[in-house]
Design a protein around this motif. Sequence first.
Motif, PDB file in Angstrom:
ATOM      1  N   PRO A 155       0.794  -1.240   0.000  1.00  3.68           N
ATOM      2  CA  PRO A 155       0.000   0.000   0.000  1.00  3.68           C
ATOM      3  C   PRO A 155       0.822   1.284   0.000  1.00  3.68           C
ATOM      4  CG  PRO A 155       0.066  -0.900   2.207  1.00  3.68           C
ATOM      5  CD  PRO A 155       0.788  -1.885   1.328  1.00  3.68           C
ATOM      6  N   LEU A 156       2.149   1.199  -0.025  1.00  3.96           N
ATOM      7  CA  LEU A 156       2.962   2.410   0.052  1.00  3.96           C
ATOM      8  C   LEU A 156       2.790   3.281  -1.190  1.00  3.96           C
ATOM      9  CD1 LEU A 156       6.455   1.463   1.539  1.00  3.96           C
ATOM     10  CD2 LEU A 156       4.460   2.401   2.703  1.00  3.96           C
ATOM     11  N   HIS A 157       2.643   4.577  -0.955  1.00  4.98           N
ATOM     12  CA  HIS A 157       2.699   5.575  -2.013  1.00  4.98           C
ATOM     13  C   HIS A 157       3.430   6.782  -1.450  1.00  4.98           C
ATOM     14  CE1 HIS A 157      -0.420   7.846   0.102  1.00  4.98           C
ATOM     15  NE2 HIS A 157      -1.149   6.729   0.164  1.00  4.98           N
ATOM     16  N   GLU A 158       3.673   7.759  -2.303  1.00  2.59           N
ATOM     17  CA  GLU A 158       4.489   8.897  -1.872  1.00  2.59           C
ATOM     18  C   GLU A 158       3.857   9.589  -0.664  1.00  2.59           C
ATOM     19  OE1 GLU A 158       4.783  11.222  -5.333  1.00  2.59           O
ATOM     20  OE2 GLU A 158       2.699  11.901  -5.334  1.00  2.59           O
ATOM     21  N   GLY A 159       4.724  10.005   0.226  1.00  7.36           N
ATOM     22  CA  GLY A 159       4.289  10.623   1.471  1.00  7.36           C
ATOM     23  C   GLY A 159       5.061  10.044   2.637  1.00  7.36           C
ATOM     24  N   ARG A 160       4.606  10.346   3.844  1.00  9.93           N
ATOM     25  CA  ARG A 160       5.277   9.884   5.051  1.00  9.93           C
ATOM     26  C   ARG A 160       4.388   8.889   5.779  1.00  9.93           C
ATOM     27  NH1 ARG A 160       5.580  13.277   8.695  1.00  9.93           N
ATOM     28  NH2 ARG A 160       7.363  12.440   9.811  1.00  9.93           N
ATOM     29  N   TRP A 161       5.034   7.837   6.278  1.00 13.07           N
ATOM     30  CA  TRP A 161       4.341   6.748   6.956  1.00 13.07           C
ATOM     31  C   TRP A 161       5.044   6.436   8.269  1.00 13.07           C
ATOM     32  CZ3 TRP A 161       0.386   3.904   4.234  1.00 13.07           C
ATOM     33  CH2 TRP A 161       0.225   4.271   2.900  1.00 13.07           C
ATOM     34  N   LEU A 162       4.311   5.776   9.159  1.00 12.35           N
ATOM     35  CA  LEU A 162       4.916   5.236  10.370  1.00 12.35           C
ATOM     36  C   LEU A 162       4.689   3.733  10.394  1.00 12.35           C
ATOM     37  CD1 LEU A 162       6.338   5.803  13.119  1.00 12.35           C
ATOM     38  CD2 LEU A 162       4.062   5.793  14.155  1.00 12.35           C
ATOM     39  N   LEU A 163       5.765   3.006  10.602  1.00  9.68           N
ATOM     40  CA  LEU A 163       5.713   1.558  10.807  1.00  9.68           C
ATOM     41  C   LEU A 163       6.138   1.330  12.248  1.00  9.68           C
ATOM     42  CD1 LEU A 163       5.278  -1.235   9.504  1.00  9.68           C
ATOM     43  CD2 LEU A 163       7.681  -1.224   8.859  1.00  9.68           C
ATOM     44  N   MET A 186       2.905  -5.081  14.151  1.00 10.90           N
ATOM     45  CA  MET A 186       3.624  -4.012  13.468  1.00 10.90           C
ATOM     46  C   MET A 186       2.576  -3.265  12.655  1.00 10.90           C
ATOM     47  SD  MET A 186       6.767  -2.896  13.479  1.00 10.90           S
ATOM     48  CE  MET A 186       7.622  -4.374  14.033  1.00 10.90           C
ATOM     49  N   GLN A 187       2.337  -2.010  13.004  1.00  6.61           N
ATOM     50  CA  GLN A 187       1.234  -1.251  12.402  1.00  6.61           C
ATOM     51  C   GLN A 187       1.759  -0.198  11.440  1.00  6.61           C
ATOM     52  OE1 GLN A 187      -2.099   0.022  14.886  1.00  6.61           O
ATOM     53  NE2 GLN A 187      -2.039   2.046  13.926  1.00  6.61           N
ATOM     54  N   LEU A 188       1.096  -0.117  10.272  1.00  4.61           N
ATOM     55  CA  LEU A 188       1.450   0.856   9.240  1.00  4.61           C
ATOM     56  C   LEU A 188       0.315   1.868   9.090  1.00  4.61           C
ATOM     57  CD1 LEU A 188       3.435   1.563   6.810  1.00  4.61           C
ATOM     58  CD2 LEU A 188       1.861   0.206   5.394  1.00  4.61           C
ATOM     59  N   HIS A 189       0.655   3.161   9.098  1.00  8.26           N
ATOM     60  CA  HIS A 189      -0.339   4.188   8.781  1.00  8.26           C
ATOM     61  C   HIS A 189       0.367   5.439   8.274  1.00  8.26           C
ATOM     62  CE1 HIS A 189       0.396   5.102  13.178  1.00  8.26           C
ATOM     63  NE2 HIS A 189       0.584   6.296  12.652  1.00  8.26           N
ATOM     64  N   ARG A 190      -0.398   6.280   7.577  1.00 11.66           N
ATOM     65  CA  ARG A 190       0.128   7.545   7.078  1.00 11.66           C
ATOM     66  C   ARG A 190       0.329   8.526   8.223  1.00 11.66           C
ATOM     67  NH1 ARG A 190      -2.880  10.812   4.421  1.00 11.66           N
ATOM     68  NH2 ARG A 190      -1.100  11.971   3.599  1.00 11.66           N
ATOM     69  N   THR A 191       1.327   9.398   8.058  1.00 14.21           N
ATOM     70  CA  THR A 191       1.540  10.493   9.003  1.00 14.21           C
ATOM     71  C   THR A 191       1.547  11.809   8.222  1.00 14.21           C
ATOM     72  OG1 THR A 191       3.953  10.190   8.860  1.00 14.21           O
ATOM     73  CG2 THR A 191       2.799   9.062  10.646  1.00 14.21           C
ATOM     74  N   VAL A 192       1.894  12.897   8.886  1.00 15.99           N
ATOM     75  CA  VAL A 192       1.841  14.225   8.268  1.00 15.99           C
ATOM     76  C   VAL A 192       2.730  14.265   7.031  1.00 15.99           C
ATOM     77  CG1 VAL A 192       2.368  16.668   8.616  1.00 15.99           C
ATOM     78  CG2 VAL A 192       1.333  15.338  10.463  1.00 15.99           C
ATOM     79  N   PRO A 193       2.208  14.729   5.896  1.00 17.27           N
ATOM     80  CA  PRO A 193       3.008  14.799   4.666  1.00 17.27           C
ATOM     81  C   PRO A 193       4.200  15.728   4.827  1.00 17.27           C
ATOM     82  CG  PRO A 193       0.672  15.145   4.196  1.00 17.27           C
ATOM     83  CD  PRO A 193       0.828  15.183   5.690  1.00 17.27           C
ATOM     84  N   TYR A 248       5.205  13.153  13.835  1.00 22.06           N
ATOM     85  CA  TYR A 248       5.871  11.976  13.284  1.00 22.06           C
ATOM     86  C   TYR A 248       5.101  10.684  13.536  1.00 22.06           C
ATOM     87  CZ  TYR A 248      10.015  14.736  12.229  1.00 22.06           C
ATOM     88  OH  TYR A 248      10.878  15.664  11.690  1.00 22.06           O
ATOM     89  N   THR A 249       4.084  10.730  14.384  1.00 17.76           N
ATOM     90  CA  THR A 249       3.420   9.477  14.754  1.00 17.76           C
ATOM     91  C   THR A 249       1.910   9.473  14.543  1.00 17.76           C
ATOM     92  OG1 THR A 249       3.150  10.195  17.070  1.00 17.76           O
ATOM     93  CG2 THR A 249       5.178   9.013  16.506  1.00 17.76           C
ATOM     94  N   ALA A 250       1.246  10.620  14.576  1.00 19.42           N
ATOM     95  CA  ALA A 250      -0.214  10.642  14.547  1.00 19.42           C
ATOM     96  C   ALA A 250      -0.752  10.116  13.219  1.00 19.42           C
ATOM     97  CB  ALA A 250      -0.727  12.055  14.797  1.00 19.42           C
ATOM     98  N   GLU A 251      -1.871   9.379  13.291  1.00 17.80           N
ATOM     99  CA  GLU A 251      -2.493   8.829  12.099  1.00 17.80           C
ATOM    100  C   GLU A 251      -3.116   9.939  11.261  1.00 17.80           C
ATOM    101  OE1 GLU A 251      -5.262   6.254  13.948  1.00 17.80           O
ATOM    102  OE2 GLU A 251      -3.872   4.572  14.121  1.00 17.80           O
ATOM    103  N   GLN A 252      -2.877   9.875   9.963  1.00 12.61           N
ATOM    104  CA  GLN A 252      -3.508  10.767   9.006  1.00 12.61           C
ATOM    105  C   GLN A 252      -4.469   9.956   8.135  1.00 12.61           C
ATOM    106  OE1 GLN A 252      -2.812  14.364   8.742  1.00 12.61           O
ATOM    107  NE2 GLN A 252      -2.187  13.704  10.791  1.00 12.61           N
TER     108      GLN A 252
END
Length: 329
Positions: A122-130, A236-243, A295-299
């Motif tokens: 599911p990765l696309h451009e932007g910032r993520w937290l794993l 191990m959780q993946l979600h988007r963070t602040v762009p 750096y951590t909050a879900e977007q």
Amino acid sequence: MSDGQSAIGVPAAAVYALGMQRSDVTRDDGTWMGLSLDVQDRHQPGLCVFTAGAHLLVSQMSQPVLLAVVDEQHEGVDFWRTDGYRSFVPPLRADAGRALAGSPERWAHRFAQYLIDSPGSPLHEGRWLLSCESPLRHWRHADASHAEYWSSILVDGRPNGYIDWFLHAHSWEVLPLRPMPDADDSRVKAYRKQAREGTLPPVLLWWVSGLDCHLILDGHARFAAAVAESVEPPLMQLHRTVPRDDLATRTEKAVGFYEDELARFAELSAVHGPAVPDGAATAGPQLVRLLHDLYTAEQPTWAWPLPGGEKQWRRIARAVTDSQDWPCT
């Protein structure tokens, strides 16, 4: 069939070279909690969410994986799961589990590599937290066993079901992207031994805001093994963070808030005397929390408009459900 469309009208996944920068994210006490992934040059992922009004489609490399529709009262989501999902994580051997046991940081780097290497992630451009931290861990009551709790938040789908937003608000459910294996499945039996030994590899989850639910990207058998042994599954959780284009602006705003608070306390001190504190003891921790959240909050999860809209969504639904009466709306 037009370019960029599959036989049943799912937009074809565009494959791009993928670049990614990783950086460690730590808690306030300096201990490691996850990896920040800064992804570049992938405009649309292979595992992609499409929308058509209240209707959602998750597809992987042009294959429908999950169809969903939000009910009119916004109390939940009806879904239909296909057998189209394929994990992009290769089978994890027992020796890898033993070698990386107790090291979520090493597991995160391994999963990050799988995510970057596979066009079906599911990765696309932007910032993520794993991250090895998940809110799912914090809601088990002390009198409930791990087997009871983790079974209760697992959404059943054979092949359709319902994600209940009313009883399970704020993403406290887990939806498998393929059928969960039974406790006596050969893979589950092998993982049950690792669960007892404390060497079970993590279950990889992806939080999708449009479903308000965690999807299992990899580790269905490992999740089942943890439930069978009544132990907490490593996650191990993946979600988007602040762009990245918002990061500098929001950082500047947080620092500005800190400076304004110090100035406010200085004005109070000028009026009421040196007994007034300088404000750093209050504003400092607030600044730390604000910066940490960047750096951590879900977007919200990115979703792409489905070409053809709701009409096309219903066409896909008829195809994958073999024209069964779903959804009943």
